[in-house]
Design a protein around this motif. Structure first.
Motif, PDB file in Angstrom:
ATOM      1  N   ALA A 204       2.332 -37.181 -29.917  1.00  0.00           N
ATOM      2  CA  ALA A 204       2.253 -35.946 -30.700  1.00  0.00           C
ATOM      3  C   ALA A 204       2.753 -34.754 -29.900  1.00  0.00           C
ATOM      4  CB  ALA A 204       0.816 -35.718 -31.157  1.00  0.00           C
ATOM      5  N   CYS A 205       2.363 -34.681 -28.632  1.00  0.00           N
ATOM      6  CA  CYS A 205       2.804 -33.563 -27.782  1.00  0.00           C
ATOM      7  C   CYS A 205       4.320 -33.566 -27.615  1.00  0.00           C
ATOM      8  CB  CYS A 205       2.119 -33.637 -26.419  1.00  0.00           C
ATOM      9  SG  CYS A 205       0.377 -33.174 -26.428  1.00  0.00           S
ATOM     10  N   PHE A 206       4.893 -34.747 -27.447  1.00  0.00           N
ATOM     11  CA  PHE A 206       6.341 -34.842 -27.268  1.00  0.00           C
ATOM     12  C   PHE A 206       7.066 -34.370 -28.524  1.00  0.00           C
ATOM     13  CE2 PHE A 206      10.389 -37.070 -27.543  1.00  0.00           C
ATOM     14  CZ  PHE A 206      10.953 -36.727 -26.319  1.00  0.00           C
ATOM     15  N   ASN A 207       6.614 -34.827 -29.693  1.00  0.00           N
ATOM     16  CA  ASN A 207       7.279 -34.469 -30.944  1.00  0.00           C
ATOM     17  C   ASN A 207       7.128 -32.987 -31.255  1.00  0.00           C
ATOM     18  OD1 ASN A 207       8.722 -34.744 -33.296  1.00  0.00           O
ATOM     19  ND2 ASN A 207       7.059 -35.660 -34.447  1.00  0.00           N
ATOM     20  N   MET A 208       5.905 -32.475 -31.171  1.00  0.00           N
ATOM     21  CA  MET A 208       5.675 -31.072 -31.492  1.00  0.00           C
ATOM     22  C   MET A 208       6.299 -30.150 -30.441  1.00  0.00           C
ATOM     23  SD  MET A 208       4.087 -31.052 -34.394  1.00  0.00           S
ATOM     24  CE  MET A 208       5.325 -32.315 -34.732  1.00  0.00           C
ATOM     25  N   GLY A 209       6.230 -30.551 -29.185  1.00  0.00           N
ATOM     26  CA  GLY A 209       6.865 -29.759 -28.138  1.00  0.00           C
ATOM     27  C   GLY A 209       8.366 -29.695 -28.314  1.00  0.00           C
ATOM     28  N   ASN A 210       8.952 -30.818 -28.730  1.00  0.00           N
ATOM     29  CA  ASN A 210      10.385 -30.852 -28.981  1.00  0.00           C
ATOM     30  C   ASN A 210      10.762 -29.932 -30.144  1.00  0.00           C
ATOM     31  OD1 ASN A 210      13.081 -32.087 -28.545  1.00  0.00           O
ATOM     32  ND2 ASN A 210      12.745 -32.887 -30.605  1.00  0.00           N
ATOM     33  N   GLY A 211       9.923 -29.917 -31.194  1.00  0.00           N
ATOM     34  CA  GLY A 211      10.189 -29.037 -32.326  1.00  0.00           C
ATOM     35  C   GLY A 211      10.145 -27.569 -31.931  1.00  0.00           C
ATOM     36  N   ILE A 212       9.153 -27.206 -31.141  1.00  0.00           N
ATOM     37  CA  ILE A 212       9.040 -25.822 -30.676  1.00  0.00           C
ATOM     38  C   ILE A 212      10.229 -25.452 -29.797  1.00  0.00           C
ATOM     39  CG2 ILE A 212       7.680 -24.263 -29.228  1.00  0.00           C
ATOM     40  CD1 ILE A 212       5.183 -25.743 -30.210  1.00  0.00           C
ATOM     41  N   PHE A 213      10.624 -26.369 -28.908  1.00  0.00           N
ATOM     42  CA  PHE A 213      11.744 -26.113 -28.010  1.00  0.00           C
ATOM     43  C   PHE A 213      13.040 -25.898 -28.793  1.00  0.00           C
ATOM     44  CE2 PHE A 213      15.330 -27.827 -25.511  1.00  0.00           C
ATOM     45  CZ  PHE A 213      15.294 -26.939 -24.434  1.00  0.00           C
ATOM     46  N   ILE A 214      13.269 -26.712 -29.825  1.00  0.00           N
ATOM     47  CA  ILE A 214      14.489 -26.571 -30.628  1.00  0.00           C
ATOM     48  C   ILE A 214      14.514 -25.233 -31.341  1.00  0.00           C
ATOM     49  CG2 ILE A 214      15.681 -27.468 -32.672  1.00  0.00           C
ATOM     50  CD1 ILE A 214      14.858 -30.266 -31.800  1.00  0.00           C
ATOM     51  N   LYS A 215      13.385 -24.817 -31.899  1.00  0.00           N
ATOM     52  CA  LYS A 215      13.345 -23.530 -32.600  1.00  0.00           C
ATOM     53  C   LYS A 215      13.592 -22.378 -31.636  1.00  0.00           C
ATOM     54  CE  LYS A 215      10.813 -24.140 -36.876  1.00  0.00           C
ATOM     55  NZ  LYS A 215      11.892 -23.520 -37.657  1.00  0.00           N
ATOM     56  N   ILE A 216      13.047 -22.475 -30.433  1.00  0.00           N
ATOM     57  CA  ILE A 216      13.279 -21.421 -29.447  1.00  0.00           C
ATOM     58  C   ILE A 216      14.754 -21.382 -29.058  1.00  0.00           C
ATOM     59  CG2 ILE A 216      12.775 -20.688 -27.093  1.00  0.00           C
ATOM     60  CD1 ILE A 216       9.939 -21.725 -27.474  1.00  0.00           C
ATOM     61  N   ARG A 217      15.361 -22.556 -28.895  1.00  0.00           N
ATOM     62  CA  ARG A 217      16.777 -22.618 -28.544  1.00  0.00           C
ATOM     63  C   ARG A 217      17.647 -21.999 -29.639  1.00  0.00           C
ATOM     64  NH1 ARG A 217      18.841 -26.405 -24.916  1.00  0.00           N
ATOM     65  NH2 ARG A 217      20.858 -25.603 -25.639  1.00  0.00           N
ATOM     66  N   LYS A 218      17.203 -22.126 -30.892  1.00  0.00           N
ATOM     67  CA  LYS A 218      17.950 -21.565 -32.018  1.00  0.00           C
ATOM     68  C   LYS A 218      17.554 -20.120 -32.307  1.00  0.00           C
ATOM     69  CE  LYS A 218      18.783 -25.952 -34.417  1.00  0.00           C
ATOM     70  NZ  LYS A 218      18.565 -26.708 -35.686  1.00  0.00           N
ATOM     71  N   ASN A 219      16.707 -19.552 -31.421  1.00  0.00           N
ATOM     72  CA  ASN A 219      16.253 -18.163 -31.578  1.00  0.00           C
ATOM     73  C   ASN A 219      15.493 -17.939 -32.880  1.00  0.00           C
ATOM     74  OD1 ASN A 219      17.395 -17.244 -29.123  1.00  0.00           O
ATOM     75  ND2 ASN A 219      19.404 -17.091 -30.107  1.00  0.00           N
ATOM     76  N   GLN A 220      14.774 -18.981 -33.318  1.00  0.00           N
ATOM     77  CA  GLN A 220      13.929 -18.840 -34.496  1.00  0.00           C
ATOM     78  C   GLN A 220      12.514 -18.512 -34.053  1.00  0.00           C
ATOM     79  OE1 GLN A 220      14.249 -22.362 -36.890  1.00  0.00           O
ATOM     80  NE2 GLN A 220      16.450 -22.123 -37.225  1.00  0.00           N
ATOM     81  N   LYS A 221      11.855 -17.667 -34.801  1.00  0.00           N
ATOM     82  CA  LYS A 221      10.524 -17.205 -34.443  1.00  0.00           C
ATOM     83  C   LYS A 221       9.480 -18.261 -34.802  1.00  0.00           C
ATOM     84  CE  LYS A 221      11.618 -12.300 -34.894  1.00  0.00           C
ATOM     85  NZ  LYS A 221      11.277 -11.016 -35.563  1.00  0.00           N
ATOM     86  N   ILE A 222       8.839 -18.798 -33.770  1.00  0.00           N
ATOM     87  CA  ILE A 222       7.867 -19.878 -34.019  1.00  0.00           C
ATOM     88  C   ILE A 222       6.554 -19.337 -34.554  1.00  0.00           C
ATOM     89  CG2 ILE A 222       8.852 -21.406 -32.285  1.00  0.00           C
ATOM     90  CD1 ILE A 222       6.741 -20.488 -30.338  1.00  0.00           C
ATOM     91  N   HIS A 223       6.399 -17.986 -34.567  1.00  0.00           N
ATOM     92  CA  HIS A 223       5.162 -17.425 -35.077  1.00  0.00           C
ATOM     93  C   HIS A 223       5.298 -16.994 -36.535  1.00  0.00           C
ATOM     94  CE1 HIS A 223       7.514 -13.941 -33.637  1.00  0.00           C
ATOM     95  NE2 HIS A 223       6.970 -13.316 -34.679  1.00  0.00           N
ATOM     96  N   MET A 224       6.503 -17.155 -37.123  1.00  0.00           N
ATOM     97  CA  MET A 224       6.733 -16.679 -38.476  1.00  0.00           C
ATOM     98  C   MET A 224       6.084 -17.597 -39.493  1.00  0.00           C
ATOM     99  SD  MET A 224      10.313 -15.656 -40.335  1.00  0.00           S
ATOM    100  CE  MET A 224      10.873 -17.334 -40.476  1.00  0.00           C
ATOM    101  N   VAL A 225       5.460 -17.022 -40.519  1.00  0.00           N
ATOM    102  CA  VAL A 225       4.823 -17.785 -41.570  1.00  0.00           C
ATOM    103  C   VAL A 225       5.847 -18.098 -42.632  1.00  0.00           C
ATOM    104  CG1 VAL A 225       3.028 -17.781 -43.345  1.00  0.00           C
ATOM    105  CG2 VAL A 225       2.608 -16.690 -41.127  1.00  0.00           C
ATOM    106  N   ARG A 226       5.940 -19.374 -43.009  1.00  0.00           N
ATOM    107  CA  ARG A 226       6.850 -19.742 -44.097  1.00  0.00           C
ATOM    108  C   ARG A 226       6.193 -19.467 -45.435  1.00  0.00           C
ATOM    109  NH1 ARG A 226      10.157 -25.283 -44.161  1.00  0.00           N
ATOM    110  NH2 ARG A 226      11.264 -24.033 -42.592  1.00  0.00           N
ATOM    111  N   VAL A 227       6.909 -18.842 -46.336  1.00  0.00           N
ATOM    112  CA  VAL A 227       6.366 -18.480 -47.631  1.00  0.00           C
ATOM    113  C   VAL A 227       6.650 -19.601 -48.611  1.00  0.00           C
ATOM    114  CG1 VAL A 227       6.421 -16.816 -49.530  1.00  0.00           C
ATOM    115  CG2 VAL A 227       6.719 -16.037 -47.167  1.00  0.00           C
ATOM    116  N   SER A 228       5.603 -20.175 -49.208  1.00  0.00           N
ATOM    117  CA  SER A 228       5.781 -21.219 -50.210  1.00  0.00           C
ATOM    118  C   SER A 228       5.777 -20.611 -51.586  1.00  0.00           C
ATOM    119  CB  SER A 228       4.669 -22.269 -50.081  1.00  0.00           C
ATOM    120  OG  SER A 228       3.422 -21.677 -50.295  1.00  0.00           O
TER     121      SER A 228
END
Length: 229
Positions: A204-228
């Motif tokens: 779980a740590c590897f998968n979620m950490g990888n997701g966070i790392f990719i978003k940071i690399r793409k300059n996407q805000k990991i704290h942003m709330v997605r609106v459904s």
């Protein structure tokens, strides 16, 4: 692109995914068909019939839950693929009561393990594959921030692994052949539950950490709330 446009874009993507009916979703239909075939084949002559149904009862509940919440909480096909792959790995292990799985026996000989570690492999796969759909539910349905959804997903995976260990202990307590069950599941390892949980945590740590790392690399805000929708 402004924050307002980004949220609108995310909302449209989520709404379009929710609108896809099952009868038009060919990839999902194929995944379900593959799982049904694998389940039917591995249901023939399992090593221990009682353990087979005990271990696969959770799998059937997962499939039933996914079907029940398909219209209201549909996941991406990538998440469904992860769930299907884990269920196949679990069903294979259940057929051989995990301790006798040929994959684990090959690992034992090739890698020099002292026991059949197929159960460790499945726990690692559980953490890696199931953390994604859990995170997706938290992110889309509960509108948590991305990093919060990732962290809570890790905690949920660890909790599920711990509950599974407790369920195994309960089954061993009520089983007519407690010693045989303990040997077949733990294979003489007194730290079996802790190590299984650790493997789930690692995946779980590897998968979620990888997701966070990719978003940071793409300059996407990991704290942003997605609106459904």
């Amino acid at each position: 692109m402004s924050m307002k446009l980004k949220r609108r874009k995310y909302s449209l993507i989520y709404a379009s995914r929710q609108a896809v009916p099952f009868k038009k979703d060919r990839p999902l239909q194929l995944m379900l068909m593959v799982y049904i075939i694998v389940f039917a084949v591995l249901a023939l002559n399992p090593v221990d019939f009682r353990q087979w149904w005990y271990l696969n009862s959770i799998s059937l509940l997962v499939v039933a839950a996914a079907a029940a919440f398909y219209k209201t909480s549909r996941l991406t096909n990538l998440s469904y693929a992860g769930i299907m792959l884990f269920l196949i790995l679990h069903t294979l292990g259940a057929h051989y009561t995990y301790a006798l799985c040929p994959v684990g026996e090959w690992m034992k000989g090739a890698l020099g393990f002292s026991r059949n570690n197929y159960d460790r492999l499945v726990c690692l796969a559980f953490g890696f594959l199931i953390s994604a759909p859990v995170m997706e539910i938290l992110y889309h349905r509960f509108r948590l921030r991305y990093i919060e959804a990732c962290l809570i997903s890790v905690f949920i995976i660890v909790a599920i692994c711990a509950l599974n260990s407790l369920a195994e202990m309960l089954w061993a307590a009520i089983s007519s052949s407690q010693q045989l069950f303990i040997l077949s599941q733990a294979q003489g390892d007194i730290w079996d539950s802790q190590r299984d949980t650790a493997m789930g945590l690692l995946g779980a740590c590897f998968n979620m950490g990888n997701g966070i790392f990719i978003k940071i690399r793409k300059n996407q805000k990991i704290h942003m709330v997605r609106v459904s929708k």
